[in-house]
Design an enzyme around this catalytic site. Structure first.
Site, mmCIF file in Angstrom:
data_model
loop_
_atom_site.group_PDB
_atom_site.id
_atom_site.type_symbol
_atom_site.label_atom_id
_atom_site.label_comp_id
_atom_site.label_asym_id
_atom_site.label_seq_id
_atom_site.Cartn_x
_atom_site.Cartn_y
_atom_site.Cartn_z
ATOM 1 C CB THR B 53 -0.910 0.096 1.189
ATOM 2 O OG1 THR B 53 -2.101 -1.401 0.967
ATOM 3 C CG2 THR B 53 -1.478 1.304 1.439
ATOM 4 C CB ALA B 59 2.233 11.201 -3.208
ATOM 5 C CB ILE B 60 -1.353 13.968 0.416
ATOM 6 C CG1 ILE B 60 -1.613 14.481 -1.158
ATOM 7 C CG2 ILE B 60 -1.665 15.402 1.518
ATOM 8 C CD1 ILE B 60 -3.557 14.755 -1.037
ATOM 9 C CG HIS B 62 -3.417 13.808 4.466
ATOM 10 N ND1 HIS B 62 -3.980 14.563 3.871
ATOM 11 C CD2 HIS B 62 -2.921 12.558 4.796
ATOM 12 C CE1 HIS B 62 -4.133 13.484 3.211
ATOM 13 N NE2 HIS B 62 -3.475 12.343 3.465
ATOM 14 C CB VAL B 185 5.382 -14.129 8.379
ATOM 15 C CG1 VAL B 185 4.462 -15.542 9.653
ATOM 16 C CG2 VAL B 185 6.503 -13.422 8.758
ATOM 17 C CE LYS B 261 -12.818 11.790 1.230
ATOM 18 N NZ LYS B 261 -10.790 11.467 2.511
ATOM 19 N NE ARG B 322 -8.908 5.182 -0.505
ATOM 20 C CZ ARG B 322 -8.859 4.888 -0.980
ATOM 21 N NH1 ARG B 322 -9.789 3.216 -1.493
ATOM 22 N NH2 ARG B 322 -8.999 6.077 -2.051
ATOM 23 C CB CYS B 448 8.286 7.360 -23.555
ATOM 24 S SG CYS B 448 9.933 6.283 -23.510
#
Lengths: 410, 487
Positions: B53, B59-60, B62, B185, B261, B322, B448
């Site tokens: 994940t 990529a924020i 927060h 594992v 959302k 998530r 590309c």
């Protein structure tokens, strides 16, 4: 502070168009002619097209031999080929470019710049093909380099997406690498290549052609395990394969054109140019597949030779033309190049593309409701992804002060 | 300085084993590496760190302005934001404080903005401001028509998730943590110490940290706990061409309402623009594929937010899962009787909170009886810069003068030099796949997707620098049916 080099003509891209332009410019005494090539070797895409079909009918050549010959000719004429050097961006004004290579950064100012940055195939992501992200997913460009330049292993069973000339070349590369071609897949009703080639692939090489078919999903974790395809009639199937090659669907590599704020043509998505290949930015010309993605190497080279003439006129004091009258197409036509009409010389011919097969098409040229030209072009059948041409004889009849000129099919 | 990817695991008994080398597991490893007395193993199922994940998010970095006040998550996000912000600046992890705009497209959303501003204040996030349409369009001129207003959250930032995870792992390994890859594992039992039965044999540790992400519930059950179930919630994202980057200046967030959302449009530190994510509850933890419906839905929503974006080429499509657990908070629990800490349900805020989670988990380990010993700060790391807001190697004449390989570009779309690829291959935690190389250098990550550079990058990865005289496949002679019509 970077040192500024001064040259007379800077050509960006050492493919067929750039090399042909440089050769003629240098031979005609244009002064210092430099070609920037970001790859380690000049030649462009033909470097890795390890098959015939290049050169002339009387002197057929393979891609690499053709690339070599063009580079030799430019070199012999006195152009300086600088490989491993990347043009990054424009200086704020003029035909001035920033570049970088192993020697560090450079700024190169020129009296004229020729953009010959070529085209690339759109990858799977740009085509929005859903599914997982396994390895084994190629474009023809990457596949040919992997096989012909590096001898890399590419898998054992490949599906080729597309059925145009480049798709058949990709299938040939798959076979040359010792892998099997599972099928060629095209959304169109038929192959978009010559009948001899299509028949040979089907009968001699036993490669099935799936028409009216799209790839709807890539499958597999780690390595590709198959592609899901859907026929127009709703049937779906999974073709087991460990390699898929997305062919064709070319787009101009127009990053430098856009960074330089050149006006782009909405149809081609390359720089808008007139018949003499002037762009909207004074001092900047363009030639080759950055203008029309993608035509044959010979077409690009001929355009390079042609643009050299316009550059020589400009260096001799010719004025930069005004933007001119836009030349546009109606669906099902997709684009036309060149695509501006200015008082400058018209091109030898216009290049077009259709998005759908046209049987015995009639091409009509209108301006402000006035018919300028009507013609039945050859070949009898115009196919997607195949060259379609239109004479430029009518260009003198267009009103240089009038509205846009439109080409449609009747 | 140990990273292993094959062969049997060491027979020693570690003080602590961490299962899962995602951003959370690597952060925990780095935090424990500050305690030189401890022996620590970081155990990862896949062949690289950050490959679950952690590599596929928005990529924020927060501020935590919209966290549920009073939750563990709210506190850890807030603390993590400050910790990671400082760490990034010290380690060369690219961060850009672009700020966020929560854009209201209808009256209901507009009415929600003051409540969100108040919530931000309660979460200790100051400086938010309500913008009227004129102010909003002055800030985002390319925004689609019809927005009624926005809440400006100046502190929201964008960050490189790959470099963050890799920085933690690099620092941990350099300070003595053993990273064991390819070690899923399969079973856990306890006989004085934990015994982890993995694909590469048995690993023993006195204390265990479960940072297994999507599989945290599975590992938890192996230890006899049935506290939560991870239901993967898929988020598909589109990455648009770098030429789209000038279209947007802020992170454009949807206003959360009862209807759920929407999607965000955000610049990335690599110079692209993201559109996404979807939110689909699934039951397959391997379903990281994109779907036609998902992508069509994203494009439809994106068209309203930033119409010009849809005219640009898509560079990449990806999907992340998530770790949703049905509870609006992290599932971090200590089990002192087992010398075991579970770090579950770390949702999309995990990247931001990672360092605070690590500090919190270390505290919990101490409570389970682990003697942490003295602190010795590890050597700072200097990560290769992948961010466009800071000079990349090709833009540094000093670097190229010292080593021309930094001026030799291999991947043209992303302007990645041979020097950077060489450095990545020789790094402490090297890539073991082209995808790993991509996350470390951006090679092949451009528009590309390998048309130009794919084979050359693969050659560097597989064989190092090219050798002369390598045999290539013979050319078919001209004139054969396959040899018609070059490009």
């Amino acid at each position: 502070m970077t040192a500024v080099r001064s040259v007379d003509v800077l050509v960006v891209g050492a493919g067929p168009a750039g090399l042909a332009a440089a050769a003629r410019l240098a031979a005609a005494g244009a002064g210092r002619v430099e070609v920037l090539e970001r790859e380690a070797r000049p030649g462009g895409v033909p470097r890795h097209c390890a098959h015939g079909g290049f050169g002339t009918r009387t002197r057929p050549l393979s891609g690499p031999a053709y690339a070599h010959r063009l580079a030799e000719a430019a070199d012999r004429a006195g152009a300086l080929l600088r490989t491993g050097l990347t043009a990054l961006d424009w200086a704020p004004a003029g035909p001035v470019l920033h570049a970088v290579g192993r020697g560090g950064p450079e700024t190169i100012e020129a009296r004229a710049v020729v953009l010959a940055t070529g085209a690339r195939e759109r990858p799977r992501s740009a085509r929005l093909v859903p599914g997982t992200r396994p390895t084994g997913v190629y474009t023809t460009g990457e596949l040919q380099q992997a096989v012909h330049l590096f001898g890399q292993h590419i898998g054992t069973r490949a599906v080729v997406v597309g059925a145009e000339d480049v798709s058949y070349a990709a299938a040939g590369t798959v076979r040359a690498a010792g892998a099997e071609v599972v099928a060629l897949v095209t959304e169109h009703p038929r192959a978009q290549t010559g009948p001899v080639r299509a028949r040979a692939a089907r009968l001699r090489d036993r490669v099935p052609l799936l028409t009216h078919t799209t790839v709807t999903e890539l499958l597999g974790h780690g390595r590709l395990s198959g592609v899901r395809v859907r026929h127009r009639d709703g049937r779906t199937a999974v073709l087991a394969c460990d390699t898929v090659v997305f062919t064709g669907d070319f787009v101009p590599d127009h990053e430098l054109a856009r960074r330089g704020a050149l006006v782009l043509d909405p149809g081609t998505r390359g720089p808008a140019v007139d018949g003499a290949l002037h762009t909207s930015r004074p001092g900047v010309f363009a030639a080759g597949n950055v203008l029309h993605a993608a035509e044959r190497a010979g077409t690009a080279a001929a355009e390079g030779t042609r643009v050299a003439g316009a550059v020589l006129d400009f260096l001799a004091g010719a004025c930069w033309p005004a933007p001119g009258v836009p030349l546009a197409v109606d669906a099902p036509l997709r684009w036309i190049a060149p695509n501006r009409l200015t008082p400058a010389a018209p091109p030898d011919r216009y290049l077009l593309r259709t998005g759908a097969p046209l049987n015995r098409p009639v091409l009509l040229v209108h301006q402000d409701g006035r018919l300028l030209h009507r013609t039945r072009p050859r070949p009898w059948t115009a196919l997607p992804n195949r060259t379609l041409t239109l004479t430029a004889r009518w260009a003198a009849r267009a009103d240089p002060e009038g509205g846009e000129v439109r080409v449609s099919t009747g | 300085m140990t990273v292993t990817a094959e062969g049997p695991l060491p027979a020693r008994t570690y003080d602590v084993a961490i299962v899962g080398a995602g951003v959370v597991g690597c952060a925990v490893a780095r935090e424990l590496a500050r305690r030189p007395r401890l022996s620590v193993a970081l155990v990862e199922a896949q062949d690289d760190v950050g490959q679950g994940t952690s590599k596929a998010n928005t990529a924020i970095l927060h501020t935590g302005f919209d966290a549920a006040p009073g939750t563990l998550e709210a506190g850890l996000v807030r603390e993590g934001h400050d910790r990671l912000g400082a760490y990034a600046a010290a380690s060369g992890i690219p961060v850009e404080r672009v700020g966020a705009l929560l854009v209201a497209w209808d009256e209901e959303q507009l009415a929600a903005l003051p409540r969100l501003a108040a919530k931000a204040a309660r979460n200790g996030c100051d400086g938010t401001a309500l913008l009227d349409p004129a102010e909003l369009y002055a800030r985002e001129p390319r925004l689609g028509r019809g927005a009624l207003g926005a809440l400006h959250v100046p502190g929201e930032s964008i960050i490189c998730p790959w470099t963050t995870t890799l920085a933690y792992a690099t620092q941990a390994v350099r300070a003595g943590v053993d990273l064991h890859l390819n070690s899923p594992v399969r079973k856990v039992d306890r006989n004085g110490a934990h015994r982890l039965l993995t694909a590469r044999g048995t690993l023993r540790a006195r204390h265990l940290v479960n940072a297994a992400g999507l599989h945290a519930d599975t590992l938890d059950r192996m230890l006899g706990h049935d506290d939560f179930t991870v239901t993967p919630r898929r988020g598909q994202l589109l990455v648009y061409d770098k030429l789209a980057r000038p279209l947007v200046r802020h992170i454009l967030l949807p206003v959360p309402t009862a209807l759920g959302k929407g999607v965000l449009v955000a610049p990335t530190v690599h110079g692209n623009v993201l559109l996404g994510p979807t939110a689909e509850d699934l039951d397959d933890k391997r379903a990281t594929g994109s779907t036609a419906d998902g992508l069509a839905g994203l494009r439809e929503q994106g068209r309203r937010i930033l119409p010009a974006l849809l005219e640009e080429e898509v560079t990449a499509v990806y999907a992340g899962l998530r770790s949703a657990t049905g509870q609006e908070d992290y599932r971090i629990a200590a089990h002192p009787e087992q010398a075991y800490v579970t770090v579950g349900g770390i949702r999309s805020t995990g990247l931001t909170a990672s360092m605070a989670i690590a500090a919190h988990v270390t505290g919990l380990l101490a409570e389970t009886g682990l003697d942490l010993g003295p602190v010795r700060e590890p050597e700072p790391v200097a990560m290769p810069n992948l961010g466009e807001a800071f000079p990349r190697p090709y833009q540094r004449p000093d670097l190229i003068a010292a080593d021309p390989e930094y001026g030799a570009l291999v991947c043209h779309c992303e302007r990645v030099s041979r020097g950077e690829i060489r450095d990545a291959l020789a790094s402490l935690v090297p890539p073991r796949s082209l995808e790993g190389l991509r996350r470390r250098t951006r090679a092949r990550a451009g528009r590309c997707q390998g048309f130009y550079c794919g084979a050359a990058v693969r050659e560097l990865f597989e064989r190092g620098l090219p050798r002369a005289g390598r045999p290539t496949v013979a050319e078919p002679s001209a004139g054969k049916p396959y040899g018609r019509g070059g490009l």
